[in-house]
Design a protein around this motif. Structure first.
Motif, short mmCIF file in Angstrom:
data_model
loop_
_atom_site.label_atom_id
_atom_site.label_comp_id
_atom_site.label_asym_id
_atom_site.label_seq_id
_atom_site.Cartn_x
_atom_site.Cartn_y
_atom_site.Cartn_z
N LEU A 1 6.50 -31.70 -34.44
CA LEU A 1 5.29 -31.24 -35.12
C LEU A 1 5.39 -29.73 -35.27
N ARG A 2 5.12 -29.25 -36.47
CA ARG A 2 5.17 -27.81 -36.70
C ARG A 2 3.99 -27.36 -37.53
N GLY A 3 3.46 -26.22 -37.19
CA GLY A 3 2.37 -25.68 -37.98
C GLY A 3 2.48 -24.17 -38.08
N GLY A 4 2.03 -23.63 -39.21
CA GLY A 4 2.10 -22.18 -39.37
C GLY A 4 1.03 -21.69 -40.32
N ILE A 5 0.65 -20.43 -40.18
CA ILE A 5 -0.37 -19.85 -41.06
C ILE A 5 0.13 -18.54 -41.66
N ARG A 6 -0.40 -18.24 -42.83
CA ARG A 6 -0.13 -16.94 -43.46
C ARG A 6 -0.92 -15.86 -42.71
N LEU A 7 -0.28 -14.75 -42.50
CA LEU A 7 -0.96 -13.65 -41.80
C LEU A 7 -1.60 -12.69 -42.80
N GLN A 8 -1.35 -12.93 -44.09
CA GLN A 8 -1.97 -12.10 -45.12
C GLN A 8 -2.63 -13.03 -46.13
N ASN A 9 -3.55 -12.46 -46.87
CA ASN A 9 -4.25 -13.25 -47.87
C ASN A 9 -3.41 -13.32 -49.14
N ASP A 10 -3.00 -14.52 -49.51
CA ASP A 10 -2.21 -14.69 -50.73
C ASP A 10 -3.05 -15.49 -51.72
N LEU B 1 10.95 -17.48 -30.38
CA LEU B 1 10.99 -17.80 -28.95
C LEU B 1 11.14 -19.30 -28.86
N SER B 2 12.08 -19.77 -28.06
CA SER B 2 12.12 -21.22 -27.85
C SER B 2 12.36 -21.51 -26.38
N TYR B 3 11.62 -22.48 -25.90
CA TYR B 3 11.65 -22.79 -24.47
C TYR B 3 11.89 -24.28 -24.27
N THR C 1 8.62 -24.10 -29.53
CA THR C 1 9.13 -22.96 -30.26
C THR C 1 7.98 -22.23 -30.95
N ALA C 2 8.14 -20.92 -31.10
CA ALA C 2 7.14 -20.12 -31.80
C ALA C 2 7.88 -18.97 -32.46
N GLY C 3 7.40 -18.55 -33.59
CA GLY C 3 8.08 -17.47 -34.27
C GLY C 3 7.30 -16.96 -35.45
N LYS D 1 3.35 -11.24 -49.07
CA LYS D 1 2.14 -12.05 -48.88
C LYS D 1 2.45 -13.38 -48.19
N ASN D 2 3.71 -13.71 -48.07
CA ASN D 2 4.08 -14.96 -47.40
C ASN D 2 4.29 -14.80 -45.90
N THR D 3 4.11 -13.57 -45.41
CA THR D 3 4.28 -13.32 -43.98
C THR D 3 3.51 -14.37 -43.17
N ASN D 4 4.23 -15.01 -42.25
CA ASN D 4 3.60 -16.14 -41.54
C ASN D 4 4.05 -16.21 -40.10
N ALA D 5 3.31 -16.96 -39.31
CA ALA D 5 3.67 -17.24 -37.92
C ALA D 5 3.55 -18.74 -37.71
N TYR D 6 4.39 -19.29 -36.84
CA TYR D 6 4.41 -20.74 -36.69
C TYR D 6 4.65 -21.13 -35.24
N VAL D 7 4.28 -22.36 -34.91
CA VAL D 7 4.60 -22.95 -33.60
C VAL D 7 5.11 -24.37 -33.83
N GLY D 8 5.88 -24.87 -32.89
CA GLY D 8 6.38 -26.23 -33.04
C GLY D 8 6.68 -26.85 -31.69
N ILE D 9 6.66 -28.16 -31.67
CA ILE D 9 7.07 -28.89 -30.48
C ILE D 9 7.97 -30.03 -30.91
N ARG D 10 9.07 -30.20 -30.18
CA ARG D 10 10.06 -31.19 -30.58
C ARG D 10 10.46 -32.04 -29.38
N TYR D 11 10.56 -33.34 -29.64
CA TYR D 11 11.07 -34.26 -28.62
C TYR D 11 12.39 -34.84 -29.13
N SER D 12 13.47 -34.60 -28.40
CA SER D 12 14.79 -35.09 -28.82
C SER D 12 15.17 -36.31 -28.00
N PHE D 13 15.81 -37.26 -28.64
CA PHE D 13 16.22 -38.47 -27.93
C PHE D 13 17.57 -38.94 -28.41
#
Lengths: 427, 256
Positions: A37-46, A384-386, A395-397, A415-427
């Protein structure tokens, strides 16, 4: 609703895949993958985009079998995308519910020959996130919105023949139908459109014609490589097209991919306790050798020099200098329609990568910076990934763009400057 | 003349002993890292942190001896899932920096890795890179401290103390097999902080082989257990396996 349905489907598949607690072993081949699952937002108004830059669930499944005589790989992603309005299934663009990453067969008709046939990810060259002689398709949208770096490489539908004589390696890649980059089109990332003279976004979809006739709109890539002791050398040839629609056809009013040939070479070797590399290439823009057509990109010379070494235990730094030289600059300036932003004759780009491993290498902090003194723009990629456990990765970046002008390579993405977080399960 | 003889006699025992120690260390190095012309092993590495958490790595190692004590290694990862199918290629060069590459299958990328400090952790475990690939015998001064019927106890002091984190380490070498049974590392304040032990040794294909090894970090309380299985020697590995071709396509010798 569409997103919810797909998300539900992914969750069901995830539960099914976790049912055994382990990867499946389906009699002879194994099924592996990850869900994310990953999500991110724009840090500027586009004004041209939603404020959510990334919101998706992904399930990657891989089945593969390795035998003495052949091996095959099937790897694909099921994607529930909560951002894109147009979600038509398109295996070339990678849009829709399913993105096929690999579907190929590898076999050795001769003792010194390997052939890999089908959909595959291809990479070569010496640059770190800078590609000169690697003309295989990239997915810049995925890269800029904060998906895993794996998604910078888009798949090719190709035949790769590798010959391994004693003196080196010959790789020939034939792509019977041109595979362009998953280029910036405005649908996820807004960009400066010189025809509009402003930023273009998701509602400004421009018309693009892709050369798509099988066996005639094709690509050929060749690499000859040889090792001198610890020094790796290679020569590259490419015949195909510019990978993004940088040309314009007035008659049809569409953006087009002009013909392109690339010739280059590279060296990589141990240097001053680290690793150094140099690579150059000549981009021969075959449709406009006289350089008098402003609607076709001019030819370019490109050069890269890089050096990487460990500064301290678990801290590595990599530095690169990259140069693009636009040929026939006078002709370019004279024929450029007035009001069109003008490129520099020389584009200089410096990159620095810092990677720090902490907590028994379970935490990785990295920063990749692009900075162009000639374009006066920059692009920063902190990440950053842990590894929470062997299976769970957090992960976050961020993707931070900036520049003095709207029309430079990184400046246009401010205007596309963004930040995101994610979580991954590997199998 | 008499004086010279006297001096010689005085120094002789030391000289003889020095040679013995060097020979023991040399034989131990060969027994630990050079058995056969080539070899393979499956490795299960379990990392226990001080809080009781565990992490596990599984990989297969291929090794080929080349000239001048140089070697080539091919490491193929199976577990954990996020590094599955990655391969790590090392061309070990005695007295110089190793050439190293990492194969990233998702990107189809052969990434060259800059030479690193050999005393950093190998894949996040309590084993160090140097424990896996071997520490050059010339990098330390060796002194035989004591011996009993079964083993020699040797003190090893680095010739370049600034290049390592220990001030010295003691190693116990088995008189029969020449395999190091235990190594204990002391920091600059003479405190024991690290121990590597061979806990299970068997003879395979005629070569005494460590089948289980433990590395303990006595400061943090973590430890790593390495179990080796399906060990084979002299299987006829070809030089070409240790090239990009077989990074792209793992060789039969690493498959299960």
């Amino acid at each position: 609703m569409k997103f919810l349905n797909r998300a539900l489907l992914l969750i069901l598949l995830l539960i099914a895949s976790r049912g055994s607690g382990q990867a499946f072993d389906l009699g002879g081949f194994e099924l592996h993958g990850f869900s994310e699952l990953r999500g991110g937002i724009r840090l500027q108004n586009d004004a041209h985009q939603d404020s959510i830059s990334l919101f998706e669930g992904r399930l990657q499944l891989e089945a593969a079998q390795q035998q003495d005589l052949y091996s095959w790989t099937l790897r694909g992603d099921l994607l529930a995308d909560g951002v894109l309005d147009n979600q038509n299934q398109n295996l070339n663009r990678g849009s829709g519910l399913f993105d096929l990453r690999e579907a190929n067969l590898l076999f050795s008709p001769l003792d010194t020959v390997d052939i890999k046939l089908g959909r595959q990810i291809l990479t070569w060259g010496t640059g770190d996130l800078i590609f000169l002689n690697d003309l295989f398709p990239k997915d810049w949208q995925s890269f800029f919105i904060g998906r895993d770096t794996e998604y910078l490489k888009a798949p090719s539908d190709a035949l790769m023949l590798s010959w391994f004589p004693d003196w080196g390696t010959v790789d020939v890649v034939y792509t019977p139908q041109f595979d362009p980059d998953r280029y910036i089109s405005g649908e996820r990332i807004s960009y400066f459109n010189p025809l509009l003279g402003r930023l273009a976004g998701e509602n400004d979809s421009s018309r693009v014609t892709r050369p798509d006739t099988w066996l005639s709109d094709d690509e050929l890539a060749l690499r000859l490589s040889h090792n001198f002791g610890s020094t790796e050398s290679a020569i590259y040839i490419y015949r195909g097209f510019w990978k993004s629609p940088t040309g314009f056809d007035v008659a049809s009013g569409t953006n087009i991919f002009n013909e392109l040939n690339v010739y280059g070479a590279s060296l990589r070797a141990p240097l001053f306790g680290g690793v150094g590399n140099v690579e150059f290439s000549w981009y021969d823009s075959a449709d406009d050798r006289s350089c008098d057509d402003p609607l076709v990109p001019n030819s370019e010379l490109r050069f890269l020099g890089g050096f990487e070494r460990e500064l301290l235990p678990e801290l590595t730094a990599g530095f690169q200098y990259y140069l693009e030289y636009l040929q026939d600059y006078t002709a370019y300036r004279q024929t450029l329609p007035s009001g069109t932003p003008q490129r520099d004759e020389f584009r200089h780009l410096l990159t620095l990568r810092l990677t720090r491993l902490l907590l028994n290498q379970n935490l990785t902090l990295s920063l990749f910076t692009f900075w162009s003194p000639s374009d006066a723009d920059f692009y920063l990629r902190p990440n950053l990934s842990y590894k929470l456990t062997d299976a769970w990765l957090l992960t976050a970046g961020a993707n931070l763009f900036g520049g003095e002008n709207l029309d430079t390579f990184f400046g246009q993405f401010e205007k596309n400057t963004n930040a995101y977080v994610g979580i991954r399960y590997s199998f | 003349m008499k004086t010279i003889l006297l001096i010689l006699t005085l120094f002789l025992p030391f000289a003889a002993q020095a040679t013995d120690v060097e020979q023991i260390i040399e034989k131990a190095n060969l027994a630990s890292y050079y058995a056969g012309n080539d070899g393979r092993a499956d490795v299960r590495m379990t990392i226990y942190d001080a809080k009781g958490g565990t992490r596990e790595r599984q990989f297969t190692v291929l090794r080929l001896n080349s000239r001048n004590a140089n070697q080539k290694f091919y490491v193929y990862f199976r577990e954990p899932a996020d590094v599955r199918k990655m391969a790590y290629l090392v061309w070990k060069k005695v007295g110089g920096d190793d050439d190293r590459w990492l194969w990233l299958p998702a990107l189809n990328l052969k990434k060259r890795i800059a030479p690193g400090d050999k005393r950093t952790s190998f894949v996040g475990s309590d084993f160090l890179y140097e424990d896996i690939s071997g520490r050059g015998p010339d990098e330390d001064n060796h002194q035989l401290v004591s011996e009993n019927n079964d083993s020699w106890m040797i003190k090893n002091s680095p010739k370049d103390p600034d290049s390592v984190e220990f001030s010295y380490y003691m190693v116990w070498i088995d008189k029969q097999t020449y395999l190091p049974l235990k190594a204990e590392y002391y920091d600059k304040s003479d405190k024991l902080y690290r121990r590597v032990s061979a806990v299970k040794i068997e003879t395979i294909d005629g070569y005494p082989t460590v089948l289980e090894a433990v590395a303990e970090d006595l400061n943090s309380g973590s430890k790593t257990v390495n179990s080796f299985s399906r060990v084979k020697y002299d299987i006829g590995l070809k030089k070409r396996i240790f090239t990009e071709r077989f990074l792209r396509r793992p060789p039969r010798e690493v498959r299960q």
